[in-house]
Structure formats: structure tokens, C-alpha cells
Motif scaffolding. Structure first.
Motif, PDB file in Angstrom:
ATOM      1  N   LEU A  66      -6.265   6.483   5.977  1.00  0.00           N
ATOM      2  CA  LEU A  66      -6.016   6.658   7.446  1.00  0.00           C
ATOM      3  C   LEU A  66      -7.313   7.390   8.087  1.00  0.00           C
ATOM      4  O   LEU A  66      -7.665   8.251   7.538  1.00  0.00           O
ATOM      5  N   GLN A  67      -7.716   6.902   9.245  1.00  0.00           N
ATOM      6  CA  GLN A  67      -8.704   7.439   9.936  1.00  0.00           C
ATOM      7  C   GLN A  67      -8.417   7.541  11.333  1.00  0.00           C
ATOM      8  O   GLN A  67      -7.997   6.396  11.926  1.00  0.00           O
ATOM      9  N   ILE A  68      -8.131   8.749  11.798  1.00  0.00           N
ATOM     10  CA  ILE A  68      -7.705   9.104  13.291  1.00  0.00           C
ATOM     11  C   ILE A  68      -8.515  10.228  13.672  1.00  0.00           C
ATOM     12  O   ILE A  68      -8.734  11.057  13.007  1.00  0.00           O
ATOM     13  N   ASN A  69      -8.849  10.061  15.008  1.00  0.00           N
ATOM     14  CA  ASN A  69      -9.480  11.256  15.810  1.00  0.00           C
ATOM     15  C   ASN A  69     -10.889  11.656  14.906  1.00  0.00           C
ATOM     16  O   ASN A  69     -11.153  12.873  14.790  1.00  0.00           O
ATOM     17  N   GLY A  70     -11.450  10.885  14.394  1.00  0.00           N
ATOM     18  CA  GLY A  70     -12.756  11.166  13.537  1.00  0.00           C
ATOM     19  C   GLY A  70     -12.597  11.822  12.155  1.00  0.00           C
ATOM     20  O   GLY A  70     -13.353  12.332  11.585  1.00  0.00           O
ATOM     21  N   VAL A  71     -11.248  11.929  11.904  1.00  0.00           N
ATOM     22  CA  VAL A  71     -10.938  12.435  10.318  1.00  0.00           C
ATOM     23  C   VAL A  71     -10.439  11.376   9.579  1.00  0.00           C
ATOM     24  O   VAL A  71      -9.457  10.593   9.787  1.00  0.00           O
ATOM     25  N   SER A  72     -11.056  10.928   8.410  1.00  0.00           N
ATOM     26  CA  SER A  72     -10.719  10.321   7.403  1.00  0.00           C
ATOM     27  C   SER A  72     -10.101  10.846   6.088  1.00  0.00           C
ATOM     28  O   SER A  72     -10.556  11.652   5.630  1.00  0.00           O
ATOM     29  N   VAL A  73      -8.955  10.355   5.915  1.00  0.00           N
ATOM     30  CA  VAL A  73      -8.092  10.963   4.800  1.00  0.00           C
ATOM     31  C   VAL A  73      -7.762   9.831   4.056  1.00  0.00           C
ATOM     32  O   VAL A  73      -7.436   8.718   4.281  1.00  0.00           O
ATOM     33  N   LYS A  74      -7.845  10.194   2.604  1.00  0.00           N
ATOM     34  CA  LYS A  74      -7.553   9.413   1.471  1.00  0.00           C
ATOM     35  C   LYS A  74      -6.589   9.958   0.619  1.00  0.00           C
ATOM     36  O   LYS A  74      -6.565  11.017   0.191  1.00  0.00           O
ATOM     37  N   ILE A  75      -5.404   9.121   0.428  1.00  0.00           N
ATOM     38  CA  ILE A  75      -4.275   9.756  -0.558  1.00  0.00           C
ATOM     39  C   ILE A  75      -4.345   8.977  -1.929  1.00  0.00           C
ATOM     40  O   ILE A  75      -4.339   7.777  -1.656  1.00  0.00           O
ATOM     41  N   VAL A  76      -4.247   9.765  -2.891  1.00  0.00           N
ATOM     42  CA  VAL A  76      -4.298   9.182  -4.303  1.00  0.00           C
ATOM     43  C   VAL A  76      -2.997   9.509  -4.902  1.00  0.00           C
ATOM     44  O   VAL A  76      -2.701  10.854  -4.902  1.00  0.00           O
ATOM     45  N   LYS A  77      -2.120   8.769  -5.322  1.00  0.00           N
ATOM     46  CA  LYS A  77      -0.700   9.153  -5.721  1.00  0.00           C
ATOM     47  C   LYS A  77      -0.617   8.452  -7.057  1.00  0.00           C
ATOM     48  O   LYS A  77      -1.162   7.515  -7.455  1.00  0.00           O
ATOM     49  N   SER A  78       0.083   9.467  -7.946  1.00  0.00           N
ATOM     50  CA  SER A  78       0.567   8.873  -9.381  1.00  0.00           C
ATOM     51  C   SER A  78       1.962   9.518  -9.493  1.00  0.00           C
ATOM     52  O   SER A  78       2.533  10.115  -8.512  1.00  0.00           O
ATOM     53  N   GLU A  79       2.446   9.328 -10.665  1.00  0.00           N
ATOM     54  CA  GLU A  79       3.832   9.647 -10.947  1.00  0.00           C
ATOM     55  C   GLU A  79       3.984  11.187 -10.837  1.00  0.00           C
ATOM     56  O   GLU A  79       5.130  11.576 -10.394  1.00  0.00           O
ATOM     57  N   THR A  80       3.052  12.069 -11.171  1.00  0.00           N
ATOM     58  CA  THR A  80       3.078  13.414 -11.122  1.00  0.00           C
ATOM     59  C   THR A  80       2.323  14.180 -10.200  1.00  0.00           C
ATOM     60  O   THR A  80       2.325  15.396 -10.293  1.00  0.00           O
ATOM     61  N   ILE A  81       1.093  13.206  -9.718  1.00  0.00           N
ATOM     62  CA  ILE A  81       0.309  14.139  -9.052  1.00  0.00           C
ATOM     63  C   ILE A  81      -0.131  13.442  -7.640  1.00  0.00           C
ATOM     64  O   ILE A  81       0.092  12.317  -7.540  1.00  0.00           O
ATOM     65  N   ILE A  82      -0.378  14.302  -6.503  1.00  0.00           N
ATOM     66  CA  ILE A  82      -0.532  13.623  -5.272  1.00  0.00           C
ATOM     67  C   ILE A  82      -1.794  14.170  -4.810  1.00  0.00           C
ATOM     68  O   ILE A  82      -1.751  15.678  -4.758  1.00  0.00           O
ATOM     69  N   LYS A  83      -3.164  13.593  -4.662  1.00  0.00           N
ATOM     70  CA  LYS A  83      -4.336  14.222  -4.153  1.00  0.00           C
ATOM     71  C   LYS A  83      -4.913  13.581  -2.781  1.00  0.00           C
ATOM     72  O   LYS A  83      -4.522  12.526  -2.496  1.00  0.00           O
ATOM     73  N   ILE A  84      -5.197  14.697  -2.001  1.00  0.00           N
ATOM     74  CA  ILE A  84      -5.565  14.297  -0.777  1.00  0.00           C
ATOM     75  C   ILE A  84      -7.023  14.500  -0.614  1.00  0.00           C
ATOM     76  O   ILE A  84      -7.499  15.762  -0.882  1.00  0.00           O
ATOM     77  N   TYR A  85      -7.887  13.687  -0.042  1.00  0.00           N
ATOM     78  CA  TYR A  85      -9.361  13.683   0.067  1.00  0.00           C
ATOM     79  C   TYR A  85      -9.561  13.597   1.582  1.00  0.00           C
ATOM     80  O   TYR A  85      -8.999  12.800   2.214  1.00  0.00           O
ATOM     81  N   ASP A  86     -10.574  14.406   1.951  1.00  0.00           N
ATOM     82  CA  ASP A  86     -11.256  14.412   3.217  1.00  0.00           C
ATOM     83  C   ASP A  86     -12.831  14.307   3.031  1.00  0.00           C
ATOM     84  O   ASP A  86     -13.468  15.073   2.722  1.00  0.00           O
ATOM     85  N   ASN A  87     -13.370  12.960   3.203  1.00  0.00           N
ATOM     86  CA  ASN A  87     -14.680  12.357   3.033  1.00  0.00           C
ATOM     87  C   ASN A  87     -15.000  12.800   1.632  1.00  0.00           C
ATOM     88  O   ASN A  87     -16.015  13.759   1.478  1.00  0.00           O
ATOM     89  N   GLN A  88     -14.504  12.651   0.645  1.00  0.00           N
ATOM     90  CA  GLN A  88     -14.636  12.622  -0.749  1.00  0.00           C
ATOM     91  C   GLN A  88     -14.409  14.183  -1.290  1.00  0.00           C
ATOM     92  O   GLN A  88     -14.980  14.541  -2.356  1.00  0.00           O
ATOM     93  N   LYS A  89     -13.698  15.056  -0.369  1.00  0.00           N
ATOM     94  CA  LYS A  89     -13.868  16.160  -0.727  1.00  0.00           C
ATOM     95  C   LYS A  89     -12.301  16.481  -0.845  1.00  0.00           C
ATOM     96  O   LYS A  89     -11.506  16.219   0.132  1.00  0.00           O
ATOM     97  N   GLU A  90     -11.924  17.075  -2.452  1.00  0.00           N
ATOM     98  CA  GLU A  90     -10.466  17.265  -2.491  1.00  0.00           C
ATOM     99  C   GLU A  90      -9.939  18.345  -1.566  1.00  0.00           C
ATOM    100  O   GLU A  90     -10.462  19.491  -1.584  1.00  0.00           O
ATOM    101  N   VAL A  91      -8.845  18.169  -0.715  1.00  0.00           N
ATOM    102  CA  VAL A  91      -8.488  19.180   0.224  1.00  0.00           C
ATOM    103  C   VAL A  91      -6.946  19.654  -0.425  1.00  0.00           C
ATOM    104  O   VAL A  91      -6.848  21.030  -0.380  1.00  0.00           O
ATOM    105  N   LEU A  92      -6.257  18.852  -1.079  1.00  0.00           N
ATOM    106  CA  LEU A  92      -5.072  19.503  -1.353  1.00  0.00           C
ATOM    107  C   LEU A  92      -4.528  18.492  -2.754  1.00  0.00           C
ATOM    108  O   LEU A  92      -4.844  17.229  -2.764  1.00  0.00           O
ATOM    109  N   LYS A  93      -4.112  19.366  -3.741  1.00  0.00           N
ATOM    110  CA  LYS A  93      -3.637  18.540  -4.987  1.00  0.00           C
ATOM    111  C   LYS A  93      -2.319  19.097  -5.210  1.00  0.00           C
ATOM    112  O   LYS A  93      -1.988  20.383  -5.301  1.00  0.00           O
ATOM    113  N   LEU A  94      -1.238  18.216  -5.311  1.00  0.00           N
ATOM    114  CA  LEU A  94       0.223  18.524  -5.550  1.00  0.00           C
ATOM    115  C   LEU A  94       0.918  18.021  -6.769  1.00  0.00           C
ATOM    116  O   LEU A  94       0.481  16.693  -7.128  1.00  0.00           O
ATOM    117  N   GLU A  95       1.017  18.967  -7.797  1.00  0.00           N
ATOM    118  CA  GLU A  95       1.729  18.388  -8.853  1.00  0.00           C
ATOM    119  C   GLU A  95       3.143  18.689  -9.003  1.00  0.00           C
ATOM    120  O   GLU A  95       3.600  19.616  -8.927  1.00  0.00           O
TER     121      GLU A  95
END
Length: 97
Positions: A66-95
Motif C-alpha cells: 500500500l502506498q498513500i501520502n508518499g509512504v510505501s508499506v509492504k506487509i509480509v505474512k506467514s502463519e506465525t510472523i507478520i513483518k511490516i516494511y517501509d522502503n525495504q526497512k523493517e519497521v515492525l515484526k510480530l511473532e
């Protein structure tokens, strides 16, 4: 003849004025530097908040990119982990366990 007392008094007044001016300029420089530093930190915090808001919107909408207001976010989901990236930089990791 020159009156020595009057010349010395004027010299001391000039010296005190120069010292006060230099002290004032140093204090002004320090204050302006700290204000600039504070504004940069505030801008970074606002960007991080915007990234998290966009990530929440993407997660709620079940969109991976998703890209809104100049912010590009990528979400990678698996069964046990959710990772949030902002321009290839990991912002948040949930296990999940």
C-alpha cells in the motif's frame, strides 16, 4: 594631556559589551541548534506514525502493498510472523506463539 581614567572606563565598557555580545551569540546558536534538532526528531516521529497508520490500513484491508501520502508499506505474512516494511526497512515484526 589625556585623562587616563576616562580612557580606561571606555575600554572596560567596550570589553564588557563585546563579552556580552559573544555570550548572547553563543546562547542563540545553542538554542537554534536544539530547536532544529527537535524539529528533525519530531518530523521522524510523525513519519513513523504515518507508516504505522498506513500499515494498519493495509492490514485491515488485507492488502500486502500500500502506498498513500508518499509512504510505501509492504506487509509480509506467514502463519506465525507478520513483518511490516517501509522502503525495504523493517519497521515492525510480530511473532505469534
Amino acid at each position: 594631556m589625556v585623562n587616563i581614567k576616562k580612557v580606561l572606563v571606555k575600554g572596560y565598557i567596550l570589553l564588557e559589551s563585546l563579552f556580552a555580545l559573544s555570550l548572547l551569540s553563543m546562547l542563540t546558536t545553542i538554542i537554534l541548534f536544539e530547536v532544529d534538532k527537535s524539529r528533525k526528531e519530531h518530523t521522524e516521529l510523525l513519519h513513523q506514525a504515518e507508516v504505522l497508520n498506513v500499515a494498519k490500513m493495509a492490514y485491515d484491508s488485507e492488502i500486502n502493498d500500500l502506498q498513500i501520502n508518499g509512504v510505501s508499506v509492504k506487509i509480509v505474512k506467514s502463519e506465525t510472523i507478520i513483518k511490516i516494511y517501509d522502503n525495504q526497512k523493517e519497521v515492525l515484526k510480530l511473532e505469534f506463539k
